[in-house]
Design a protein around this motif. Sequence first.
Motif, PDB file in Angstrom:
ATOM      1  N   SER A  29       0.855  -1.190   0.000  1.00  0.00           N
ATOM      2  CA  SER A  29       0.000   0.000   0.000  1.00  0.00           C
ATOM      3  C   SER A  29       0.888   1.237   0.000  1.00  0.00           C
ATOM      4  O   SER A  29       1.989   1.216   0.546  1.00  0.00           O
ATOM      5  CB  SER A  29      -0.899   0.016   1.238  1.00  0.00           C
ATOM      6  OG  SER A  29      -1.802  -1.059   1.201  1.00  0.00           O
ATOM      7  N   VAL A  89       1.062   5.413   0.766  1.00  0.00           N
ATOM      8  CA  VAL A  89       0.428   6.519   1.493  1.00  0.00           C
ATOM      9  C   VAL A  89       1.345   7.736   1.477  1.00  0.00           C
ATOM     10  O   VAL A  89       1.279   8.588   2.358  1.00  0.00           O
ATOM     11  CB  VAL A  89       0.116   6.100   2.956  1.00  0.00           C
ATOM     12  CG1 VAL A  89      -0.890   4.952   2.986  1.00  0.00           C
ATOM     13  CG2 VAL A  89       1.378   5.707   3.719  1.00  0.00           C
ATOM     14  N   ALA A 125      -5.038  -2.795  -8.677  1.00  0.00           N
ATOM     15  CA  ALA A 125      -4.925  -1.468  -8.064  1.00  0.00           C
ATOM     16  C   ALA A 125      -6.177  -1.182  -7.246  1.00  0.00           C
ATOM     17  O   ALA A 125      -7.288  -1.262  -7.764  1.00  0.00           O
ATOM     18  CB  ALA A 125      -4.747  -0.406  -9.143  1.00  0.00           C
ATOM     19  N   GLY A 126      -6.006  -0.887  -5.977  1.00  0.00           N
ATOM     20  CA  GLY A 126      -7.119  -0.510  -5.103  1.00  0.00           C
ATOM     21  C   GLY A 126      -6.921   0.918  -4.621  1.00  0.00           C
ATOM     22  O   GLY A 126      -5.886   1.245  -4.040  1.00  0.00           O
ATOM     23  N   PHE A 127      -7.903   1.765  -4.880  1.00  0.00           N
ATOM     24  CA  PHE A 127      -7.809   3.181  -4.509  1.00  0.00           C
ATOM     25  C   PHE A 127      -8.692   3.480  -3.300  1.00  0.00           C
ATOM     26  O   PHE A 127      -9.855   3.053  -3.275  1.00  0.00           O
ATOM     27  CB  PHE A 127      -8.283   4.073  -5.660  1.00  0.00           C
ATOM     28  CG  PHE A 127      -7.387   4.045  -6.863  1.00  0.00           C
ATOM     29  CD1 PHE A 127      -6.434   5.033  -7.053  1.00  0.00           C
ATOM     30  CD2 PHE A 127      -7.483   3.016  -7.788  1.00  0.00           C
ATOM     31  CE1 PHE A 127      -5.594   5.004  -8.160  1.00  0.00           C
ATOM     32  CE2 PHE A 127      -6.650   2.977  -8.892  1.00  0.00           C
ATOM     33  CZ  PHE A 127      -5.701   3.972  -9.085  1.00  0.00           C
ATOM     34  N   ILE A 128      -8.163   4.202  -2.343  1.00  0.00           N
ATOM     35  CA  ILE A 128      -9.000   4.783  -1.286  1.00  0.00           C
ATOM     36  C   ILE A 128      -8.880   6.295  -1.448  1.00  0.00           C
ATOM     37  O   ILE A 128      -7.800   6.870  -1.274  1.00  0.00           O
ATOM     38  CB  ILE A 128      -8.550   4.329   0.111  1.00  0.00           C
ATOM     39  CG1 ILE A 128      -8.722   2.811   0.240  1.00  0.00           C
ATOM     40  CG2 ILE A 128      -9.340   5.063   1.197  1.00  0.00           C
ATOM     41  CD1 ILE A 128      -8.210   2.227   1.546  1.00  0.00           C
ATOM     42  N   THR A 155     -12.289   0.902  -6.199  1.00  0.00           N
ATOM     43  CA  THR A 155     -12.252   2.283  -5.735  1.00  0.00           C
ATOM     44  C   THR A 155     -13.198   2.465  -4.570  1.00  0.00           C
ATOM     45  O   THR A 155     -14.375   2.124  -4.660  1.00  0.00           O
ATOM     46  CB  THR A 155     -12.682   3.254  -6.860  1.00  0.00           C
ATOM     47  OG1 THR A 155     -11.903   2.978  -8.010  1.00  0.00           O
ATOM     48  CG2 THR A 155     -12.469   4.695  -6.440  1.00  0.00           C
ATOM     49  N   LYS A 156     -12.684   2.963  -3.472  1.00  0.00           N
ATOM     50  CA  LYS A 156     -13.519   3.321  -2.334  1.00  0.00           C
ATOM     51  C   LYS A 156     -13.354   4.813  -2.069  1.00  0.00           C
ATOM     52  O   LYS A 156     -12.279   5.383  -2.315  1.00  0.00           O
ATOM     53  CB  LYS A 156     -13.107   2.542  -1.081  1.00  0.00           C
ATOM     54  CG  LYS A 156     -13.330   1.030  -1.155  1.00  0.00           C
ATOM     55  CD  LYS A 156     -14.800   0.672  -1.150  1.00  0.00           C
ATOM     56  CE  LYS A 156     -15.056  -0.811  -1.037  1.00  0.00           C
ATOM     57  NZ  LYS A 156     -14.478  -1.621  -2.120  1.00  0.00           N
ATOM     58  N   ALA A 198      -8.993  10.363   5.226  1.00  0.00           N
ATOM     59  CA  ALA A 198      -7.850   9.878   4.449  1.00  0.00           C
ATOM     60  C   ALA A 198      -6.999  11.116   4.162  1.00  0.00           C
ATOM     61  O   ALA A 198      -7.172  12.154   4.827  1.00  0.00           O
ATOM     62  CB  ALA A 198      -8.291   9.189   3.158  1.00  0.00           C
ATOM     63  N   ASP A 199      -6.082  11.018   3.213  1.00  0.00           N
ATOM     64  CA  ASP A 199      -5.263  12.183   2.875  1.00  0.00           C
ATOM     65  C   ASP A 199      -5.156  12.270   1.363  1.00  0.00           C
ATOM     66  O   ASP A 199      -4.083  12.105   0.801  1.00  0.00           O
ATOM     67  CB  ASP A 199      -3.897  12.062   3.546  1.00  0.00           C
ATOM     68  CG  ASP A 199      -3.145  13.396   3.536  1.00  0.00           C
ATOM     69  OD1 ASP A 199      -3.734  14.415   3.125  1.00  0.00           O
ATOM     70  OD2 ASP A 199      -1.969  13.416   3.940  1.00  0.00           O
ATOM     71  N   TYR A 207      -4.911   7.121  -1.342  1.00  0.00           N
ATOM     72  CA  TYR A 207      -4.043   5.991  -0.993  1.00  0.00           C
ATOM     73  C   TYR A 207      -4.229   4.929  -2.074  1.00  0.00           C
ATOM     74  O   TYR A 207      -5.338   4.754  -2.585  1.00  0.00           O
ATOM     75  CB  TYR A 207      -4.428   5.394   0.373  1.00  0.00           C
ATOM     76  CG  TYR A 207      -4.287   6.344   1.545  1.00  0.00           C
ATOM     77  CD1 TYR A 207      -3.273   7.286   1.603  1.00  0.00           C
ATOM     78  CD2 TYR A 207      -5.179   6.275   2.623  1.00  0.00           C
ATOM     79  CE1 TYR A 207      -3.143   8.152   2.688  1.00  0.00           C
ATOM     80  CE2 TYR A 207      -5.054   7.129   3.718  1.00  0.00           C
ATOM     81  CZ  TYR A 207      -4.040   8.065   3.747  1.00  0.00           C
ATOM     82  OH  TYR A 207      -3.917   8.906   4.823  1.00  0.00           O
ATOM     83  N   ASN A 220      -3.321   0.821  -3.120  1.00  0.00           N
ATOM     84  CA  ASN A 220      -2.715  -0.495  -2.931  1.00  0.00           C
ATOM     85  C   ASN A 220      -2.501  -1.126  -4.295  1.00  0.00           C
ATOM     86  O   ASN A 220      -3.394  -1.084  -5.148  1.00  0.00           O
ATOM     87  CB  ASN A 220      -3.617  -1.404  -2.086  1.00  0.00           C
ATOM     88  CG  ASN A 220      -3.045  -2.820  -1.996  1.00  0.00           C
ATOM     89  OD1 ASN A 220      -3.138  -3.603  -2.937  1.00  0.00           O
ATOM     90  ND2 ASN A 220      -2.436  -3.121  -0.870  1.00  0.00           N
ATOM     91  N   CYS A 232       6.491   6.294   1.466  1.00  0.00           N
ATOM     92  CA  CYS A 232       6.059   5.495   0.331  1.00  0.00           C
ATOM     93  C   CYS A 232       4.621   5.029   0.530  1.00  0.00           C
ATOM     94  O   CYS A 232       3.963   5.482   1.457  1.00  0.00           O
ATOM     95  CB  CYS A 232       6.973   4.293   0.101  1.00  0.00           C
ATOM     96  SG  CYS A 232       7.045   3.144   1.469  1.00  0.00           S
TER      97      CYS A 232
END
Lengths: 361, 361
Positions: B81, B83, B118-121, B154-155, B162-163, B166, B168, B361
Amino acid sequence: MSITPTEREQRVLDRIDQVRRRPARVREERVTLAHGSGGKATKNLIEAVFLASLGNPLLDRLEDGAVFPVDAGRLALTTDSFVVSPLFFPGGNIGDLAVNGTVNDLAVSGARPLHLTAGFILEEGFPIADLTGIVASMAAAARAAGVRIVAGDTKVVQRGKADGCYINTAGIGVVEHDVALGVDTARPGDAVLVSGPIGAHGVTIMLARGELDIDADLVSDTAPVHELVAGLLAAVPGVRALRDATRGGVATILNEIAEAANVAVLVDEAAVPVQAPVRGACELLGIDPLYVACEGRIVVVVDGAAADEALAVLRTHPLGAQAAVIGRIAADPPGLVLLNTAFGGTRIVDLLVGDPLPRIC
Amino acid sequence: MSITPTEREQRVLDRIDQVRRRPARVREERVTLAHGSGGKATKNLIEAVFLASLGNPLLDRLEDGAVFPVDAGRLALTTDSFVVSPLFFPGGNIGDLAVNGTVNDLAVSGARPLHLTAGFILEEGFPIADLTGIVASMAAAARAAGVRIVAGDTKVVQRGKADGCYINTAGIGVVEHDVALGVDTARPGDAVLVSGPIGAHGVTIMLARGELDIDADLVSDTAPVHELVAGLLAAVPGVRALRDATRGGVATILNEIAEAANVAVLVDEAAVPVQAPVRGACELLGIDPLYVACEGRIVVVVDGAAADEALAVLRTHPLGAQAAVIGRIAADPPGLVLLNTAFGGTRIVDLLVGDPLPRIC
């Protein structure tokens, strides 16, 4: 370069060695930024929390990737991030949800789930005890689904830059049946089934937030559907598409079918199984249970001639005991989902606009 | 159940159909919770932002998992992940960092990178233009590394949870060489190499935060090392272990080697390549460059007899032009990393305590 310690230095080195060989434990009660540094605190956290619950020969090596043999064939690869709020809810928590979610994505791809990865984004200050509980649930869910978590990653962000704990899981599975599943393969005459009552997960999460003053006896439907799917694929040849109805609920899946196959999906509202407390909560909130997330329910598109057989096979599994045929595929109107309502009318069930239930998974 | 629309209804249906066939575009300037609902906004975001850049036959199907054939053999599976803060920095952004990071984890596992997920938050309010830029960088990085992003998620979380963004990434690769890499295989007499100057990524991130009033001409070293590694493994038989030195830097890797193989790692400080601005910034901050993250540098443990050959092969690749032998493996003192300092002394290089550089990272 040659380094030979003096006797005194050797005593210091021996002492350091002794300290290092102590079993890892996390002294802190809460996650700190140091737990994400890659250094000593990270190592303790990984050993005392993650490996203690999830350990297996592949994960224990702590290499940058897990290496394992595969036979020639087809694999499925998938990923999902989980940001559910609250983290703990009746029937589960973010940990088993994250494992079941990826197990289910693999299962509905026609694959036997094999290996999972887990990526954690933790907020500084998150209780170590909560993390330990979440990881224990992941371990139990992985055991139940016959998968192992073989690679992982942990990041920590400052307080206020997350919401306790977010988890990503990715997974691979082996496609063992000679099927080409896909929502684009639905065709007129096919039947549409659901494997059980819908919307329990979403409503449970909403009630767990305490925003409604309802005390319903309801638990999330989170469950691994791999056995249910494997049984169906082994017994029924005419399965065209499988989806687990998570975010956006059954209505979203039906729309994806209608659009991908350019067909109409005709649904009989009265045939859709919904538990009474789910229906009641949805009425209070003015939302349609068709849009509410499940986490252990699948939508099945199957050749119409095989519908009864598919229904019978689903019902032999506890997770499919209340399976139902809810509609059928027609040629017209292409691209649309039409619902025959319980009151005798017809309405279009479109994709959701807005988000009545954010962070449900 | 039978539904035949009247002529008037048909006109409405035709109109709906027409609207739906419009090319997807995101009207909003910023991410909203609806983009994470699974509904219409999610669909627009996926089509207009993700598929537009990352599209390929596997991803385009938008099924729950990507299904593809594999030959019999060994696979590597990994996850990370990301960040990093700030999201954009000299030399890259979180997007190419996330692709290169997983490509590199696969490469140092001895695998040819194949497919990524690819997982997006995303945080509510994150600019769509920034997301589009990040996704474009991911696409370029994937092309450069010869991988495809075949599954995604995508969440969206509320503002303040969050910032910005993020990511993964998980990935699988094919292990084509008959090697059994592992830090536990290091043995006395082996040589330790790095593929280039260390610490540029970490220092670049720190300077990009503007916390130091330094204007150094420095860019991140983020790069995919798969070709560098493939060349090394093809030419040099005695490679024992490979690691990419990210979070925790080279010092952390060396400690992992010392502990896993129960050997001493003896390092010659003067031999460690460090760019002048990196050294300068580290001196100002009182941190050791050995602990600072790289994102395109590998640590190699190789049979001592093959050290010169490994060095020569690394130097034939642009990413390895400044590779160096930095130390060797010895039997004593087991489990420790000892540094011969530039001033003639010796000190223990232990695992990092605390985190001087969070979210690198």
